[in-house]
Design a protein around this motif. Structure first.
Motif, mmCIF file in Angstrom:
data_model
loop_
_atom_site.group_PDB
_atom_site.id
_atom_site.type_symbol
_atom_site.label_atom_id
_atom_site.label_comp_id
_atom_site.label_asym_id
_atom_site.label_seq_id
_atom_site.Cartn_x
_atom_site.Cartn_y
_atom_site.Cartn_z
ATOM 1 N N ASN A 98 0.835 -1.210 0.000
ATOM 2 C CA ASN A 98 0.000 0.000 0.000
ATOM 3 C C ASN A 98 0.867 1.256 0.000
ATOM 4 O O ASN A 98 0.586 2.226 -0.725
ATOM 5 C CB ASN A 98 -0.925 0.006 1.221
ATOM 6 C CG ASN A 98 -2.290 -0.584 0.943
ATOM 7 O OD1 ASN A 98 -2.697 -0.715 -0.212
ATOM 8 N ND2 ASN A 98 -3.009 -0.940 1.991
ATOM 9 N N GLY B 208 -9.248 -2.180 2.774
ATOM 10 C CA GLY B 208 -10.044 -1.015 2.392
ATOM 11 C C GLY B 208 -9.201 0.043 1.706
ATOM 12 O O GLY B 208 -9.613 0.624 0.691
ATOM 13 N N LYS B 209 -8.003 0.288 2.212
ATOM 14 C CA LYS B 209 -7.112 1.267 1.586
ATOM 15 C C LYS B 209 -6.673 0.798 0.203
ATOM 16 O O LYS B 209 -6.604 1.594 -0.747
ATOM 17 C CB LYS B 209 -5.890 1.491 2.469
ATOM 18 C CG LYS B 209 -6.193 2.216 3.776
ATOM 19 C CD LYS B 209 -4.927 2.375 4.609
ATOM 20 C CE LYS B 209 -5.213 3.129 5.901
ATOM 21 N NZ LYS B 209 -3.990 3.261 6.740
ATOM 22 N N ALA C 106 -9.520 1.228 -2.188
ATOM 23 C CA ALA C 106 -9.687 2.646 -2.527
ATOM 24 C C ALA C 106 -8.653 3.059 -3.569
ATOM 25 O O ALA C 106 -8.968 3.815 -4.505
ATOM 26 C CB ALA C 106 -9.546 3.497 -1.269
ATOM 27 N N GLY C 107 -7.419 2.558 -3.408
ATOM 28 C CA GLY C 107 -6.384 2.862 -4.386
ATOM 29 C C GLY C 107 -6.695 2.291 -5.762
ATOM 30 O O GLY C 107 -6.246 2.838 -6.774
ATOM 31 N N HIS D 97 -9.745 2.220 -6.859
ATOM 32 C CA HIS D 97 -10.993 2.907 -7.205
ATOM 33 C C HIS D 97 -12.206 1.965 -7.143
ATOM 34 O O HIS D 97 -13.195 2.180 -7.855
ATOM 35 C CB HIS D 97 -10.888 3.545 -8.602
ATOM 36 C CG HIS D 97 -9.695 4.439 -8.758
ATOM 37 N ND1 HIS D 97 -9.555 5.626 -8.084
ATOM 38 C CD2 HIS D 97 -8.557 4.290 -9.514
ATOM 39 C CE1 HIS D 97 -8.401 6.182 -8.402
ATOM 40 N NE2 HIS D 97 -7.773 5.397 -9.255
ATOM 41 N N ARG D 98 -12.124 0.995 -6.268
ATOM 42 C CA ARG D 98 -13.268 0.114 -6.019
ATOM 43 C C ARG D 98 -13.927 0.607 -4.727
ATOM 44 O O ARG D 98 -13.835 0.013 -3.664
ATOM 45 C CB ARG D 98 -12.790 -1.337 -5.911
ATOM 46 C CG ARG D 98 -12.235 -1.854 -7.244
ATOM 47 C CD ARG D 98 -11.326 -3.064 -7.095
ATOM 48 N NE ARG D 98 -11.968 -4.217 -6.488
ATOM 49 C CZ ARG D 98 -11.350 -5.388 -6.286
ATOM 50 N NH1 ARG D 98 -10.077 -5.528 -6.689
ATOM 51 N NH2 ARG D 98 -11.986 -6.391 -5.729
ATOM 52 N N ASP D 99 -14.599 1.755 -4.883
ATOM 53 C CA ASP D 99 -15.011 2.524 -3.711
ATOM 54 C C ASP D 99 -16.068 1.824 -2.863
ATOM 55 O O ASP D 99 -16.012 1.877 -1.622
ATOM 56 C CB ASP D 99 -15.513 3.904 -4.148
ATOM 57 C CG ASP D 99 -14.406 4.751 -4.776
ATOM 58 O OD1 ASP D 99 -13.226 4.473 -4.459
ATOM 59 O OD2 ASP D 99 -14.714 5.644 -5.573
ATOM 60 N N ASP D 100 -17.037 1.177 -3.457
ATOM 61 C CA ASP D 100 -18.084 0.514 -2.672
ATOM 62 C C ASP D 100 -17.493 -0.611 -1.824
ATOM 63 O O ASP D 100 -17.833 -0.753 -0.636
ATOM 64 C CB ASP D 100 -19.172 -0.039 -3.593
ATOM 65 C CG ASP D 100 -20.013 1.063 -4.235
ATOM 66 O OD1 ASP D 100 -19.974 2.201 -3.705
ATOM 67 O OD2 ASP D 100 -20.681 0.798 -5.252
ATOM 68 N N SER E 31 -14.434 -0.828 -0.891
ATOM 69 C CA SER E 31 -13.578 -0.195 0.110
ATOM 70 C C SER E 31 -14.382 0.243 1.323
ATOM 71 O O SER E 31 -13.997 0.004 2.472
ATOM 72 C CB SER E 31 -12.848 1.002 -0.510
ATOM 73 O OG SER E 31 -12.102 1.696 0.468
ATOM 74 N N LYS E 32 -15.539 0.861 1.095
ATOM 75 C CA LYS E 32 -16.386 1.317 2.194
ATOM 76 C C LYS E 32 -16.862 0.146 3.053
ATOM 77 O O LYS E 32 -16.972 0.254 4.277
ATOM 78 C CB LYS E 32 -17.581 2.095 1.636
ATOM 79 C CG LYS E 32 -17.217 3.459 1.050
ATOM 80 C CD LYS E 32 -18.434 4.143 0.453
ATOM 81 C CE LYS E 32 -18.070 5.478 -0.184
ATOM 82 N NZ LYS E 32 -19.249 6.128 -0.828
ATOM 83 N N PHE F 61 -14.029 -0.736 5.377
ATOM 84 C CA PHE F 61 -13.896 0.241 6.458
ATOM 85 C C PHE F 61 -15.007 0.055 7.489
ATOM 86 O O PHE F 61 -14.782 0.195 8.704
ATOM 87 C CB PHE F 61 -13.922 1.664 5.901
ATOM 88 C CG PHE F 61 -12.702 2.027 5.091
ATOM 89 C CD1 PHE F 61 -11.447 1.535 5.420
ATOM 90 C CD2 PHE F 61 -12.809 2.876 4.004
ATOM 91 C CE1 PHE F 61 -10.326 1.869 4.669
ATOM 92 C CE2 PHE F 61 -11.697 3.218 3.256
ATOM 93 C CZ PHE F 61 -10.456 2.722 3.584
#
Length: 407
Positions: free
Chosen positions: A291, A321-322, A325-326, A328-331, A333-334, A337
Motif C-alpha cells: 500500500n 479497504g485502503k 480505494a487505491g 478505485h473500487r469505492d463501494d 472499500s467502504k 472500512f
C-alpha cells in the motif's frame, strides 16, 4: 538376593549357625548398591529404596522400574523437589503401557513450573500424539494438555498454532468463555500485557538460547516501544536462521514501528512470494508495504489472504479497504472500512467479557456484531457458548436458527 562369600561360609562352623545366618539374609529387605544403579539426578539411594519397599512386591515379582520412578516423582513433587521429579519421569519411557502416557503429561506440567517452556511443549505434544494413537487417556487429561499448549503458544506469540489447539479444545467441548473469544478473535485481544512479558522472560531465563523465545522477546520489546533492543534481538535471530519467516516478520514489525519503509522493502525482496500459510503478521506487513508504495493490487491480494486466515482482524480489513480505494473500487472499500469499525466495537466489548466471562448480554452483543459483518462461524461459536451459560437464552437460539437457515 545378597550373595554370601564362600570364605564367610567356611567360617560358620556349624550347620545350625549357617542356617540362621542364611534365614536372616533371606528375610532382610533387598538393598541396591549405589554403584550398580544409576539413580535419577537429585534422588538418594535411601529414598529410592524407601519408595521401592513401600510398593511391596516379592523376590519373584518386584515392582516395575517405571512404577518406582513414577512413585518417586509423586513424592518429590509433594516435597516441591520439582527438578528431581522431572528427572524421574524422564526415565519413564513413552512406550511404557501403564505409565508412559501420564508420565509425559506430568513431566510437562512440572517443566512449566520450572519455566522450561520448550521441553514442556515437547512433552505435551507427545502426550497428545499418544492419545491420538489410541492410548486410553481420560478426556480431562487431554483437555489439560491442550490448555497448557494454548498457554505456552500464546506466551510465545505463535497465534497460528494456538488457533489449531483452540479448535481442538472446542471439539472436545472443553472450551470456556476465554477459549471461545480467543478462538474467534485471535489477534484482537491484547497480546503484550505485563504478565505475558513476565512469563516469557521467566522462560527465557531458563533457556536463554532458545530461538523461539528470543523471537517472541523481540516482538514484546517492539510492543513496549524498546525498538533498539527489539531490532538487535531480531537481527541476530534472522542472521541465525534467515529462512525463518516468523523471525523475519517480527523484524519487519520493528521497522514498521519506525516507519522505515525502505528497510522493509529490502527485507521483503529477499523473502519468498506471499503464501496463504505463512505467518499472519507477515501477510499484514506485506500488505502495508505494498500500500505504501502504491502497489494496490498486490496489497489487496495479501490482505485477502490475511483475512481468509484470520477473518476478525481489523488491521487487515483496514489495509484491504485502503488497497481497494487505491484501485478505485469505492463501494468495496467502504464495506471493508465498515467492518473495521464493527471489529473495533467488538474489541471494546471483549475487554469487559474478559473481566466478567459469564456476562451473556455482552456475549450476545458480540455475537450479533459478528453476524452483522458476516463472521458467521464466530457468531455461532459465541452463541453456543451463551447457551452453555444460559440454556434457554432466546437470542442465542434465534441467532443459531438464522445462521442455519442462511447456509
Amino acid at each position: 538376593m545378597v550373595q554370601i562369600p564362600t570364605r564367610l561360609l567356611a567360617v560358620l562352623a556349624t550347620g545350625l549357625l549357617t542356617c540362621v545366618v542364611l534365614m536372616l539374609v533371606a528375610c532382610r529387605p533387598q538393598s541396591i548398591k549405589k554403584e550398580t544403579l544409576a539413580l535419577p539426578q537429585g534422588v538418594s539411594l535411601e529414598l529410592y529404596e524407601a519408595v521401592r519397599n513401600d510398593l511391596g512386591g516379592s523376590d519373584d515379582k518386584p515392582p516395575a522400574e517405571s512404577a518406582i520412578l513414577f512413585a518417586l516423582a509423586e513424592r518429590l513433587r509433594a516435597d516441591e523437589e520439582f527438578g528431581a521429579a522431572v528427572a524421574c519421569l524422564e526415565r519413564v519411557t513413552s512406550d511404557d503401557p501403564e505409565r508412559g502416557t501420564e508420565a509425559r503429561l506430568q513431566q510437562g506440567l512440572l517443566l512449566v513450573t520450572l519455566h522450561h517452556a520448550t521441553e514442556a511443549e515437547r512433552n505435551f505434544q507427545e502426550f497428545i500424539a499418544l492419545a491420538q494413537a489410541g492410548r486410553k487417556v481420560p478426556g480431562e487429561q487431554v483437555a489439560e494438555a491442550l490448555d497448557m499448549l494454548r498457554f505456552l503458544l500464546g506466551v510465545e506469540l505463535r497465534f497460528e498454532e494456538r488457533h489449531a489447539i483452540l479448535r481442538a479444545i472446542h471439539l472436545l467441548n472443553a472450551a470456556d468463555t476465554n477459549d471461545a473469544i480467543t478462538y474467534c478473535f485471535p489477534s484482537v485481544l491484547r497480546w503484550n500485557g505485563e504478565q505475558a512479558v513476565r512469563w516469557l522472560e521467566e522462560f527465557l531465563a531458563q533457556d536463554p538460547e532458545d530461538f523461539t523465545l528470543r523471537v517472541a522477546l523481540g516482538r514484546y520489546r517492539t510492543g513496549q516501544g524498546n525498538l533498539d533492543e527489539a531490532e538487535d534481538v531480531l537481527r541476530r535471530c534472522c542472521i541465525e536462521r534467515p529462512d525463518d519467516l516468523r523471525a523475519q516478520a517480527a523484524l519487519l514489525a520493528c521497522h514498521y514501528e519506525r516507519a522505515d519503509w525502505e528497510q522493509m522493502e529490502d527485507i521483503l525482496a529477499d523473502l519468498p512470494p506471499a503464501h496463504p500459510d505463512e505467518p499472519w503478521l507477515l501477510l499484514r506487513l506485506r500488505g502495508h508495504v505494498h500500500n505504501h508504495f502504491g502497489r494496490f493490487q498486490n496489497a489487496a491480494d495479501v490482505f485477502t489472504m490475511a483475512i481468509t486466515a484470520d477473518p476478525a482482524n481489523g488491521e487487515s480489513h483496514l489495509g484491504l479497504g485502503k488497497a481497494l480505494a487505491g484501485l478505485h473500487r469505492d463501494d468495496e472499500s467502504k464495506q471493508e472500512f465498515a467492518k473495521t469499525n464493527v471489529i473495533a466495537r467488538i474489541q471494546n466489548r471483549l475487554g469487559w467479557i474478559q473481566v466478567r466471562d459469564d456476562d451473556v448480554s455482552a456475549l450476545m452483543e458480540v455475537a450479533e456484531l459478528c453476524e452483522e459483518i458476516d463472521l458467521d462461524v464466530r457468531a455461532g461459536v459465541i452463541a453456543r457458548r451463551i447457551l452453555q451459560l444460559s440454556p434457554q437464552h432466546e437470542g442465542a437460539q434465534g441467532l443459531l436458527s438464522r445462521l442455519a437457515a442462511s447456509q
